[in-house]
Enzyme design. Structure first.
Site, PDB file in Angstrom:
ATOM      1  N   ARG A   1       0.792  -1.233   0.000  1.00  0.00           N
ATOM      2  CA  ARG A   1       0.000   0.000   0.000  1.00  0.00           C
ATOM      3  C   ARG A   1       0.823   1.282   0.000  1.00  0.00           C
ATOM      4  O   ARG A   1       0.245   2.355   0.112  1.00  0.00           O
ATOM      5  CB  ARG A   1      -0.989  -0.018   1.171  1.00  0.00           C
ATOM      6  CG  ARG A   1      -1.961  -1.190   1.081  1.00  0.00           C
ATOM      7  CD  ARG A   1      -3.107  -1.116   2.062  1.00  0.00           C
ATOM      8  NE  ARG A   1      -4.022  -2.219   1.823  1.00  0.00           N
ATOM      9  CZ  ARG A   1      -4.035  -3.358   2.504  1.00  0.00           C
ATOM     10  NH1 ARG A   1      -3.167  -3.555   3.498  1.00  0.00           N
ATOM     11  NH2 ARG A   1      -4.888  -4.314   2.218  1.00  0.00           N
TER      12      ARG A   1
ATOM     13  N   ASP B   1     -14.889 -12.231  12.283  1.00  0.00           N
ATOM     14  CA  ASP B   1     -13.734 -11.627  11.617  1.00  0.00           C
ATOM     15  C   ASP B   1     -14.032 -10.205  11.165  1.00  0.00           C
ATOM     16  O   ASP B   1     -13.670  -9.791  10.066  1.00  0.00           O
ATOM     17  CB  ASP B   1     -13.266 -12.467  10.422  1.00  0.00           C
ATOM     18  CG  ASP B   1     -11.984 -11.914   9.801  1.00  0.00           C
ATOM     19  OD1 ASP B   1     -11.096 -11.492  10.551  1.00  0.00           O
ATOM     20  OD2 ASP B   1     -11.874 -11.883   8.563  1.00  0.00           O
TER      21      ASP B   1
ATOM     22  N   ASP C   1     -12.716  -7.583  12.623  1.00  0.00           N
ATOM     23  CA  ASP C   1     -11.548  -6.727  12.831  1.00  0.00           C
ATOM     24  C   ASP C   1     -11.947  -5.402  13.506  1.00  0.00           C
ATOM     25  O   ASP C   1     -13.082  -5.159  13.831  1.00  0.00           O
ATOM     26  CB  ASP C   1     -10.852  -6.397  11.507  1.00  0.00           C
ATOM     27  CG  ASP C   1      -9.878  -7.471  11.060  1.00  0.00           C
ATOM     28  OD1 ASP C   1     -10.114  -8.643  11.375  1.00  0.00           O
ATOM     29  OD2 ASP C   1      -8.891  -7.134  10.408  1.00  0.00           O
TER      30      ASP C   1
ATOM     31  N   ASN D   1      -8.494  -9.114  13.758  1.00  0.00           N
ATOM     32  CA  ASN D   1      -9.311 -10.148  14.397  1.00  0.00           C
ATOM     33  C   ASN D   1      -8.536 -10.912  15.471  1.00  0.00           C
ATOM     34  O   ASN D   1      -7.313 -11.076  15.382  1.00  0.00           O
ATOM     35  CB  ASN D   1      -9.785 -11.151  13.348  1.00  0.00           C
ATOM     36  CG  ASN D   1      -8.634 -11.811  12.612  1.00  0.00           C
ATOM     37  OD1 ASN D   1      -8.088 -11.227  11.684  1.00  0.00           O
ATOM     38  ND2 ASN D   1      -8.254 -13.019  13.006  1.00  0.00           N
TER      39      ASN D   1
ATOM     40  N   ASN E   1     -13.959  -2.284   4.180  1.00  0.00           N
ATOM     41  CA  ASN E   1     -12.719  -2.980   4.465  1.00  0.00           C
ATOM     42  C   ASN E   1     -11.581  -1.978   4.510  1.00  0.00           C
ATOM     43  O   ASN E   1     -11.747  -0.867   5.003  1.00  0.00           O
ATOM     44  CB  ASN E   1     -12.495  -4.083   3.420  1.00  0.00           C
ATOM     45  CG  ASN E   1     -11.537  -5.166   3.895  1.00  0.00           C
ATOM     46  OD1 ASN E   1     -10.323  -5.013   3.855  1.00  0.00           O
ATOM     47  ND2 ASN E   1     -12.084  -6.287   4.356  1.00  0.00           N
TER      48      ASN E   1
ATOM     49  N   GLY F   1      -2.990 -12.078  11.137  1.00  0.00           N
ATOM     50  CA  GLY F   1      -3.966 -12.545  12.118  1.00  0.00           C
ATOM     51  C   GLY F   1      -4.605 -13.876  11.793  1.00  0.00           C
ATOM     52  O   GLY F   1      -5.099 -14.561  12.681  1.00  0.00           O
TER      53      GLY F   1
END
Length: 592
Positions: free
Chosen positions: A137, A323, A325, A281, A417, A198
């Protein structure tokens, strides 16, 4: 795989070397430039267009009145067969663009012409274990260095002129499932990074390094029970256990493999001198194996940048069983309430709720759904804690191979997300890339094994509507009102940019770079880049003209984990191209 180097033969003469040395002080990215980045118009030296991550530009030469004249001026291909998902946000310094590509590659490109200056390819081992594509990223810029993280959990610092390695540091063991995909952050002369992993039972951590040589300065585990450290006189000194002690909100020894990876990186709020990070998570996904809140998973954390101490935390999904997060970005913003300035922070969680927190202490101010359908909880209590619908928690396996399956919305890929939202200082609105989908999810028994997937769950993702999955939303954080929306057939997976020109930019998997009127949501521009956009647009000024750039290249988690949703995107073409646009001087119109 190429380790480093220039794509074309390059001889550095003694004269060139002397010129390079003499120019370092002029080019060098300073702490003050990093602090001032949100106000800068001719460069971008931070991920998020400023340390607070608002992704807002004060440029208004390009605006709703003339955006139709925005024209492509060059395109640069990342080349090779290493395409997959391209999620990077480019940085700009002194007419050079720095960006990363899939498979831990870094590129320096002339921002005026698109000509490649150098390319660096990390030597990745065969055993890397990224959960969600081979993406990266972005980079951090500091002094005369270009710094990034790799999929085998290393930090690498490159010379900004040549792309040659200055230093390299192993952050964690990739064989245990660790990796790095987020852009690092430089704050107060410290290089800050989190880790991913994770899904493999790692222990999340946030660490600070000396950006000039890669030496560790402090480390803060993000799972309750693990010791933090600071370096003093070259020695590790204990700096307190995260949460005070082990096992308070974890059963048995599960805190030793607790996950909570801060895989998206973070931002910094200079008003409170706080690093703001989210955590992922808890491990495993099967929540019946780990009763308790499982701190500090699925949380937002404020850390002291000097030593990594946790100032406060807010857990969006205690005892996370889906999940969801808590890793999504926490963006600082101010607003007025009864004549008083509220220092707030906003975050759109994967669990479907938008939270507004007091960023001075982490206290809950308000929260509200930002997606159309939430089934796992009926709402939030006065402290922001979810009110669970336990009938929609996947069942324990017991004697069976798997527990009872439930249909839950949103899916584990989230109401939102990783893709960063933007905040406009003009409209006071957040622009949130979101998705409407759900999942069938069930639990299974699982035991930890180093380097193996540690889920204890199965799932199938399903769209909630035939006509659309993705929704770009304009949301008022003071009221929870959705001001406007744009619906997209495929899931949205790219970031958002807001500008003073009353524009909101984003891209979609169909390949369109799109611009919207920030106040009304009317689409005012689109350009087909030829591959899906899952990256974040930027804008800057150069030679008196306003430019826009975005990385195009379809991939990321959706085609890998998308279940029935993946059928909608199965025919999308991969790619790897930087597209750069500008508004020519003769097309500048005074309309706003």
């Amino acid at each position: 795989m190429k380790h480093t180097g220039l794509r074309k033969p390059f001889a550095l003469t003694a004269l060139c070397a002397a010129m390079a040395v003499s120019s370092v002080s002029a080019w060098a990215v300073t702490d003050q430039e990093i602090l001032d980045d949100a106000e800068s118009t001719n460069q971008i030296v931070t991920n998020g267009l400023g340390l607070q991550g608002q992704r807002y530009s004060t440029l208004d030469t390009l605006n709703v009145g003339n955006v139709t004249e925005l024209r492509p001026v060059w395109g640069y291909s990342l080349g090779g067969e290493k395409q997959r998902g391209q999620e990077a946000q480019p940085l700009i310094k002194d007419g050079v663009m720095y960006l990363t590509g899939s498979y831990s590659r870094v590129f320096a490109v002339d921002a005026r012409t698109g000509k490649e200056l150098w390319q660096y390819d990390a030597r990745l081992p065969d055993g890397i274990m990224p959960c969600c594509d081979v993406i990266n990223r972005g980079v951090a810029l500091y002094d005369d260095l270009v710094i990034f993280g790799t999929l085998d959990a290393k930090l690498v610092a490159l010379n900004k002129d040549t792309g040659k390695v200055v230093w390299k540091k192993t952050v964690a063991d990739y064989k245990a499932g660790y990796s790095i995909s987020a852009a690092p952050l430089v704050v107060k002369g410290k290089l800050i990074t989190g880790v991913a992993g994770g899904e493999f039972g790692v222990v999340g951590k946030i660490e600070a390094y000396d950006p000039k040589n890669g030496e560790v300065l402090w480390t803060r585990p993000t799972v309750e029970g693990h010791m933090g450290y600071v370096m003093k006189d070259g020695k590790k000194v204990e700096n307190g256990i995260s949460g005070g002690e082990a096992g308070k909100t974890w059963p048995g020894d599960l805190w030793k493999t607790g996950g909570a990876a801060p895989w998206l990186g973070g931002y910094y709020d200079p008003d409170t001198d706080s690093l703001l990070f989210g955590t992922g998570n808890p491990s495993p996904w099967n929540s019946h194996l780990r009763p308790g809140d499982n701190l500090y998973s699925s949380s937002r954390l404020a850390l002291d940048p000097d030593d990594g101490s946790i100032k406060w935390h807010f857990q969006s999904t205690p005892h996370d069983g889906w999940d969801f997060d808590g890793v999504n970005e926490l963006i600082s913003f101010d607003y007025q309430d009864g004549g008083k300035t509220i220092r707030a922070a906003g975050t759109a969680d994967r669990n479907g709720f938008f939270y507004v927190l007091d960023r001075t202490n982490g206290k809950f101010i308000r929260g509200f759904p930002f997606v159309d359908k939430i089934t796992w909880a009926t709402g939030l209590d006065k402290d922001g804690r979810p009110i669970y619908d336990e009938a929609n928690r996947p069942g324990a396996p017991g004697e069976a191979d798997k527990g009872s399956s439930v249909f839950v919305a949103p899916s584990f890929l989230g109401g939102k997300n990783w893709m960063p939202m933007a905040y406009s200082q003009d409209t006071g609105l957040f622009y949130v890339p979101s998705n409407e989908w759900g999942m069938d999810i069930w639990n299974e028994d699982v035991a930890y094994k180093k380097g193996a997937a540690y889920l204890g769950a199965g799932f199938t993702i399903r769209p909630l509507n035939e006509a659309y999955i993705g929704v770009l939303r304009a949301i008022d954080p003071k009221t929870g009102k959705e001001v406007w929306r744009y619906e997209n057939y495929a899931p949205l997976w790219g970031g958002v940019l807001a500008t003073k020109g009353n524009l909101v930019f984003t891209g979609n998997p169909e390949g369109l770079l799109m611009a919207f009127d920030a106040k009304t949501g009317k689409k005012v521009y689109e350009f087909n880049t030829g591959s899906g956009i899952v990256a974040s647009p930027i804008t800057w000024e150069m030679d008196g003209e306003q430019y826009v750039s975005v990385l195009s290249g379809w991939g990321g988690a959706v085609p890998l984990w998308g279940g029935e949703v993946a059928k909608r995107v199965k025919d999308f073409n991969q790619g790897g191209m930087v597209w750069t646009f500008k508004l020519p001087k003769d097309q500048v119109v005074a309309q706003r």
